[in-house]
Design a protein around this motif. Sequence first.
Motif, mmCIF file in Angstrom:
data_model
loop_
_atom_site.group_PDB
_atom_site.id
_atom_site.type_symbol
_atom_site.label_atom_id
_atom_site.label_comp_id
_atom_site.label_asym_id
_atom_site.label_seq_id
_atom_site.Cartn_x
_atom_site.Cartn_y
_atom_site.Cartn_z
ATOM 1 N N ILE A 39 0.834 -1.204 0.000
ATOM 2 C CA ILE A 39 0.000 0.000 0.000
ATOM 3 C C ILE A 39 0.868 1.254 0.000
ATOM 4 C CG2 ILE A 39 -1.636 1.341 1.391
ATOM 5 C CD1 ILE A 39 -2.851 -1.375 2.259
ATOM 6 N N THR A 43 0.969 3.899 -3.253
ATOM 7 C CA THR A 43 0.483 5.269 -3.072
ATOM 8 C C THR A 43 1.590 6.310 -3.113
ATOM 9 O OG1 THR A 43 0.574 5.072 -0.655
ATOM 10 C CG2 THR A 43 -1.524 4.526 -1.740
ATOM 11 N N GLN A 44 2.828 5.913 -2.851
ATOM 12 C CA GLN A 44 3.896 6.913 -2.722
ATOM 13 C C GLN A 44 5.001 6.823 -3.772
ATOM 14 O OE1 GLN A 44 3.774 9.473 -0.481
ATOM 15 N NE2 GLN A 44 1.728 8.642 -0.130
ATOM 16 N N HIS A 47 5.572 9.945 -5.678
ATOM 17 C CA HIS A 47 5.775 11.172 -4.907
ATOM 18 C C HIS A 47 7.084 11.201 -4.127
ATOM 19 C CE1 HIS A 47 1.612 12.008 -5.852
ATOM 20 N NE2 HIS A 47 1.271 10.847 -5.333
#
Length: 120
Positions: A39, A43-44, A47
Motif C-alpha cells: 500500500i 500510493t507513494q 511522490h
Amino acid sequence: MESNYYTLKRTDNQLILITHLSQLLTYVTGFGGLIVPLIIWVTQKEHVSGMDEHGKSILNFQLSLIVYSLISIPLIFALGLGILLLILVAILAFVMPIVNAIKASNGELPSYPLSINFVS
C-alpha cells in the motif's frame, strides 16, 4: 504551459525506512508484512524519490519468502529439510528488513538476498 509541480519528487528517507520496517508486521499480524509495504509503495512511488526501487525490492523479497515457505512444506517430510528452510526464511524475514531500513535511512539502496525478481 505544463507545470513541473507534479513531476517533482520529495526525499523522504523516514517513509522508506518505515516501509522496510513494516515488513515486521508479519510477526504481529501474520499477514501485514506484504500488505502494508504494498500500500505504501503503490500510493507513494510517484511522490517519494527512491520509493519505487525500495518498494519493488520489498515486494520481491516478501513474495520470495512466500515461495520459499511453500516449497519448505513438502520438504518437511523429506528428512526434515523443510524445517531448516523455514528457520532460514524466518531469520531472513526478521533481519533483512532491519538491515535495509538502516540502509534506507542512510540513503542507500536495499539488497535482499535470495530474492526472486517478480516485480521489475
